[in-house]
Enzyme design. Sequence first.
Site, mmCIF file in Angstrom:
data_model
loop_
_atom_site.group_PDB
_atom_site.id
_atom_site.type_symbol
_atom_site.label_atom_id
_atom_site.label_comp_id
_atom_site.label_asym_id
_atom_site.label_seq_id
_atom_site.Cartn_x
_atom_site.Cartn_y
_atom_site.Cartn_z
ATOM 1 N N THR A 178 0.829 -1.179 -0.051
ATOM 2 C CA THR A 178 -0.055 0.006 0.012
ATOM 3 C C THR A 178 0.927 1.163 0.095
ATOM 4 O O THR A 178 1.764 1.334 0.861
ATOM 5 C CB THR A 178 -0.789 -0.124 1.248
ATOM 6 O OG1 THR A 178 -1.811 -1.159 1.394
ATOM 7 C CG2 THR A 178 -1.766 1.136 1.334
ATOM 8 N N TYR A 208 0.273 -4.748 7.249
ATOM 9 C CA TYR A 208 -0.868 -5.134 7.554
ATOM 10 C C TYR A 208 -1.163 -6.474 6.685
ATOM 11 O O TYR A 208 -0.708 -6.628 5.491
ATOM 12 C CB TYR A 208 -1.974 -4.534 7.483
ATOM 13 C CG TYR A 208 -2.542 -3.650 6.437
ATOM 14 C CD1 TYR A 208 -3.539 -4.255 5.669
ATOM 15 C CD2 TYR A 208 -1.907 -2.422 5.817
ATOM 16 C CE1 TYR A 208 -3.839 -3.642 4.722
ATOM 17 C CE2 TYR A 208 -2.287 -1.814 4.773
ATOM 18 C CZ TYR A 208 -3.371 -2.572 4.130
ATOM 19 O OH TYR A 208 -3.801 -1.766 2.845
ATOM 20 N N THR A 276 -0.299 -9.989 1.772
ATOM 21 C CA THR A 276 0.553 -8.767 2.568
ATOM 22 C C THR A 276 0.192 -7.473 2.207
ATOM 23 O O THR A 276 0.092 -7.245 0.827
ATOM 24 C CB THR A 276 1.791 -9.368 2.520
ATOM 25 O OG1 THR A 276 2.261 -9.283 1.287
ATOM 26 C CG2 THR A 276 1.963 -10.883 2.903
ATOM 27 N N GLU A 277 0.314 -6.511 2.980
ATOM 28 C CA GLU A 277 0.402 -5.100 2.591
ATOM 29 C C GLU A 277 1.733 -4.142 3.196
ATOM 30 O O GLU A 277 1.639 -4.013 4.396
ATOM 31 C CB GLU A 277 -0.758 -4.334 2.772
ATOM 32 C CG GLU A 277 -2.066 -4.948 2.119
ATOM 33 C CD GLU A 277 -1.985 -4.561 0.589
ATOM 34 O OE1 GLU A 277 -1.409 -3.830 0.260
ATOM 35 O OE2 GLU A 277 -3.082 -4.853 -0.175
ATOM 36 N N VAL A 278 2.704 -4.181 2.479
ATOM 37 C CA VAL A 278 3.751 -3.430 3.366
ATOM 38 C C VAL A 278 3.830 -1.857 2.860
ATOM 39 O O VAL A 278 2.874 -1.489 1.844
ATOM 40 C CB VAL A 278 5.336 -3.802 2.791
ATOM 41 C CG1 VAL A 278 5.411 -5.097 3.280
ATOM 42 C CG2 VAL A 278 5.413 -3.814 1.377
#
Length: 310
Positions: A178, A208, A276-278
């Site tokens: 993101t 998140y 996954t969102e880094v």
Amino acid sequence: MKSPPVSSPAVIGVPGLPWGDAERLAWRTRQTRHRSYEADVLRAIDPMQGRFDVLTYGELVCGEDRYPLRAVRSPQWVAGLPGVLVTGGVHGYETGGVHGALRFLDQCAQGYSGRVNWLVVPCVSPWSYEHIQRWNRDAVDPNRSFRQPGSAPESAALMSLVGAYKGQLQAHIDLHETTDSDETEFRPALAARDGLAFEAGSIPDGFYLVDDSRNPQPAFQQAIIDAVERVTPVALPDHRGQLIGSPMVARGVIHYDFQSLGLCAGITGARYTTTTEVYPDSPRATPEQCVEAQVASIVAALDFVIQQGG
């Protein structure tokens, strides 16, 4: 590995009216190739031949450009072992997922051979990777297109590959980012394309996960969160207890309905799935940490599946 700024879509089309073919073409002509799929991805995969099975599962044709679609598989697919799918670059601009998948292959994958069957697709959307775009060449979001009929070609090719492993995959981890450009470019572009008013949102500061609301697996998500927070901060909820407009159901975890949204993480029917969102634009983390967070996510997912015995 931050993405360079991209142009605003606001001047394309008539506000309040969805785009047609002319507007999509106008959008496409504004896109610029910033990097090379061949140099960054294919040349990284080529030396893995011999160590692993390297598969060409299709070809993406974009005008005069042709992109071979590559996957890498554990060298021996052992009957009875749990299978894990790893995908990156469904959204081509989300750089950390692509490079996290490649780094896992280079540094970690061999240690799992014979313990778990793994299949890694580092870059699902090559044109989007080169043009640092969320959409494909036709202004379609591949990560809303994992459904039949009418899928984006990138999505259809991956679904065809995964179909050969039906019933053999216990887990799927789909690697995403993101970024600040979600709010400055891609969400405004989506609103303009669909003839809607843009409503400003916020970007979570940290890592998140997105779990499947139809098949929540909190222990699996927690194992990944625990591993990743050793590398990069986990996002905190906003004042409404939300992340990116969705309630936070556990530390660093929200729920989406993978199937109804046509998300990549919903294509396998696996028991354990996650997105996954880094956040590479965070002042608390670097893009390098985000790549390492993706590697940590993959390793944690594999370890969890092995500990569960499939």
